[in-house]
Design an enzyme around this catalytic site. Sequence first.
Site, PDB file in Angstrom:
ATOM      1  N   ARG A  22       0.688  -1.106  -0.060  1.00  0.00           N
ATOM      2  CA  ARG A  22      -0.045  -0.070   0.000  1.00  0.00           C
ATOM      3  C   ARG A  22       0.851   1.288   0.053  1.00  0.00           C
ATOM      4  O   ARG A  22       0.571   2.273   0.664  1.00  0.00           O
ATOM      5  CB  ARG A  22      -0.792   0.032   1.394  1.00  0.00           C
ATOM      6  N   ARG A  26      -3.595   6.162   1.176  1.00  0.00           N
ATOM      7  CA  ARG A  26      -3.825   7.517   1.204  1.00  0.00           C
ATOM      8  C   ARG A  26      -2.858   8.174   1.954  1.00  0.00           C
ATOM      9  O   ARG A  26      -3.536   9.626   2.331  1.00  0.00           O
ATOM     10  CB  ARG A  26      -5.436   7.244   2.054  1.00  0.00           C
ATOM     11  N   ARG A  35      -7.501  10.930  -5.992  1.00  0.00           N
ATOM     12  CA  ARG A  35      -8.773  10.226  -5.547  1.00  0.00           C
ATOM     13  C   ARG A  35      -9.968  11.248  -5.436  1.00  0.00           C
ATOM     14  O   ARG A  35     -11.119  11.088  -5.474  1.00  0.00           O
ATOM     15  CB  ARG A  35      -8.526   9.757  -4.198  1.00  0.00           C
ATOM     16  N   ASP A  71      -6.302  -3.631  -7.101  1.00  0.00           N
ATOM     17  CA  ASP A  71      -6.757  -4.350  -5.771  1.00  0.00           C
ATOM     18  C   ASP A  71      -6.808  -5.820  -5.939  1.00  0.00           C
ATOM     19  O   ASP A  71      -7.091  -6.034  -7.124  1.00  0.00           O
ATOM     20  CB  ASP A  71      -7.839  -3.504  -5.423  1.00  0.00           C
ATOM     21  N   TYR A 148     -13.554 -12.809   1.152  1.00  0.00           N
ATOM     22  CA  TYR A 148     -14.395 -11.424   0.967  1.00  0.00           C
ATOM     23  C   TYR A 148     -15.763 -11.894   0.052  1.00  0.00           C
ATOM     24  O   TYR A 148     -16.728 -11.285   0.398  1.00  0.00           O
ATOM     25  CB  TYR A 148     -13.517 -10.461  -0.085  1.00  0.00           C
TER      26      TYR A 148
HETATM   27  O1  CP3 Z   1       1.066  -0.924  -2.739  1.00  0.00           O
HETATM   28  C1  CP3 Z   1       0.002  -0.364  -3.266  1.00  0.00           C
HETATM   29  O2  CP3 Z   1      -0.773   0.686  -2.924  1.00  0.00           O
HETATM   30  C2  CP3 Z   1      -0.530  -1.156  -4.492  1.00  0.00           C
HETATM   31  C3  CP3 Z   1      -1.979  -1.149  -4.484  1.00  0.00           C
HETATM   32  C4  CP3 Z   1      -2.836  -2.213  -3.406  1.00  0.00           C
HETATM   33  C5  CP3 Z   1      -4.052  -1.616  -3.058  1.00  0.00           C
HETATM   34  N1  CP3 Z   1      -4.575  -2.943  -2.447  1.00  0.00           N
HETATM   35  C6  CP3 Z   1      -4.491  -0.420  -3.320  1.00  0.00           C
HETATM   36  C7  CP3 Z   1      -5.809   0.038  -2.443  1.00  0.00           C
HETATM   37  C8  CP3 Z   1      -2.543  -3.322  -3.103  1.00  0.00           C
HETATM   38  C9  CP3 Z   1      -1.206  -4.301  -3.301  1.00  0.00           C
HETATM   39  C10 CP3 Z   1      -3.664  -3.920  -2.478  1.00  0.00           C
HETATM   40  C11 CP3 Z   1      -3.796  -5.241  -1.861  1.00  0.00           C
HETATM   41  C12 CP3 Z   1      -5.145  -5.405  -1.087  1.00  0.00           C
HETATM   42  N2  CP3 Z   1      -6.397  -5.033  -1.246  1.00  0.00           N
HETATM   43  C13 CP3 Z   1      -5.060  -6.556  -0.202  1.00  0.00           C
HETATM   44  C14 CP3 Z   1      -3.730  -7.356   0.229  1.00  0.00           C
HETATM   45  C15 CP3 Z   1      -3.078  -6.653   1.124  1.00  0.00           C
HETATM   46  C16 CP3 Z   1      -3.429  -6.518   2.549  1.00  0.00           C
HETATM   47  O3  CP3 Z   1      -3.563  -5.163   2.859  1.00  0.00           O
HETATM   48  O4  CP3 Z   1      -3.538  -7.286   3.258  1.00  0.00           O
HETATM   49  C17 CP3 Z   1      -6.339  -6.392   0.559  1.00  0.00           C
HETATM   50  C18 CP3 Z   1      -6.841  -7.330   1.633  1.00  0.00           C
HETATM   51  C19 CP3 Z   1      -7.257  -5.624  -0.065  1.00  0.00           C
HETATM   52  C20 CP3 Z   1      -8.665  -5.236  -0.187  1.00  0.00           C
HETATM   53  C21 CP3 Z   1      -8.944  -4.009   0.122  1.00  0.00           C
HETATM   54  N3  CP3 Z   1      -8.990  -2.943  -0.803  1.00  0.00           N
HETATM   55  C22 CP3 Z   1      -8.991  -3.222   1.221  1.00  0.00           C
HETATM   56  C23 CP3 Z   1      -8.985  -4.284   2.792  1.00  0.00           C
HETATM   57  C24 CP3 Z   1      -9.177  -2.002   1.197  1.00  0.00           C
HETATM   58  C25 CP3 Z   1      -9.345  -0.683   2.070  1.00  0.00           C
HETATM   59  C26 CP3 Z   1      -9.235  -0.829   3.409  1.00  0.00           C
HETATM   60  C27 CP3 Z   1      -9.472   0.536   4.138  1.00  0.00           C
HETATM   61  O5  CP3 Z   1      -8.541   0.751   4.920  1.00  0.00           O
HETATM   62  O6  CP3 Z   1     -10.438   1.280   3.992  1.00  0.00           O
HETATM   63  C28 CP3 Z   1      -9.051  -1.782  -0.169  1.00  0.00           C
HETATM   64  C29 CP3 Z   1      -8.920  -0.518  -0.788  1.00  0.00           C
HETATM   65  C30 CP3 Z   1      -7.733   0.065  -1.561  1.00  0.00           C
HETATM   66  N4  CP3 Z   1      -7.049  -0.716  -2.140  1.00  0.00           N
HETATM   67  C31 CP3 Z   1      -7.115   1.137  -1.311  1.00  0.00           C
HETATM   68  C32 CP3 Z   1      -5.893   1.292  -2.244  1.00  0.00           C
HETATM   69  C33 CP3 Z   1      -4.924   2.465  -2.201  1.00  0.00           C
HETATM   70  C34 CP3 Z   1      -7.620   2.281  -0.373  1.00  0.00           C
HETATM   71  C35 CP3 Z   1      -8.725   3.092  -1.484  1.00  0.00           C
HETATM   72  C36 CP3 Z   1      -9.151   4.365  -1.339  1.00  0.00           C
HETATM   73  O7  CP3 Z   1      -8.427   5.058  -1.824  1.00  0.00           O
HETATM   74  O8  CP3 Z   1      -9.913   4.768  -0.688  1.00  0.00           O
END
Ligand code: CP3
Length: 344
Positions: A22, A26, A35, A71, A148
């Site tokens: 990540r 954010r 965003r 994602d 999920y």
């Molecule tokens: O490193 C990076 O930024 C690459 C992009 C990346 C995202 N998601 C972007 C994202 C990666 C590698 C992921 C993987 C991901 N997504 C996982 C595995 C890694 C982990 O964290 O265990 C999981 C479980 C997800 C599912 C997911 N997608 C979650 C749990 C969330 C949000 C949770 C929260 O904190 O609200 C997302 C959304 C997401 N994916 C965001 C990003 C940058 C935030 C979205 C936003 O901008 O609002």
Amino acid sequence: MHPFLAACRCLPTDYTPVWVMRQAGRYLPEYRALRARYSFLELCRTPDAAAEVTLLPVDRLGVDAAILFADILLVVEPLEVGLEFSKGEGPVIRRPIRSGADVDKLPERDPADTVPFVFETVRRARAGLGGRVPLIGFAGAPFTVASYLVEGGASRDFLATKRLMLEDPGAWHALLGLLGRTTARYLTEQIKAGAEAVQLFDSWVGALAPDDYRSLVLPHTRALIQALPAGVPVIHFGTGASGLLEAMREAGGDVIGLDWRIDLGSAWARLGAGVGVQGNLDPAALFASPPEIRRRVGGILERAGRRPGHVFNLGHGVLPETPVDHVRAMVDAVHELSARGRAP
Ligand code: CP3
């Protein structure tokens, strides 16, 4: 040299490489600005913007790899389960999969047709990187993506998932089989488009008892990893998975990703010498002062004992409130403290 580093030809070998998960989250103001113009899914579906986000942390943080902006749930969006990323809630599946009948209705679709924008993002990000650092693609592992789909979102106890596993093992295996095959095709397309390594996120696998992991999950993860093109390094990551390390290694991967709940040295001793490790600073440690961050980075490097095959990383994603200069302080500390052949 460790095979992972050798295969990622543009990774440095005179210090421990570092990247974060990540990294384009954010906490970066440039990301928040994008965003404001696009929803999360729109951003993922717009290759120019998604490639720009992929590149952001390379200049901003000085990390040694770029991680594709996408994602783990994009690949299930075409299954028409009602995927949404709602504000504050994280991902939500409006029509969760709860029974064998639900599993039977799931279409098996080829990611090359359903999510071509991801591969276009890979191509543009590779072009934008111009060989400066390698590009890492990724996907969710079958268990975590299934959780999920079945729970409909995040979960504490994964009860709906475990009930499907136990009440209808046939449906469970059908679901994981479908996800495993789809994910293998998805990662293969990322590699064809230019990803130089891939990371498989089994973020929630630590919820499982070791025997259940072995019989109900491992065969699917292993089949997925074996289906990937040879010679492309695979990072296999789980959280809370201290009880599953040996089994995760059996499932496959050139590097095992650790969270912060385990001592890196003893985890590596259990995993054995033939595999790399990634990790494992607590993401919350980035709220400490830069000197304290540096001290903690030093502690992890000491546990890794300067062995090649260690990739420094956080134990999980960067938390949204994290100060950017603290992330930068961590990256700089890893580079300085691990520099080999130079005066300390
Ligand atoms: O490193 C990076 O930024 C690459 C992009 C990346 C995202 N998601 C972007 C994202 C990666 C590698 C992921 C993987 C991901 N997504 C996982 C595995 C890694 C982990 O964290 O265990 C999981 C479980 C997800 C599912 C997911 N997608 C979650 C749990 C969330 C949000 C949770 C929260 O904190 O609200 C997302 C959304 C997401 N994916 C965001 C990003 C940058 C935030 C979205 C936003 O901008 O609002």
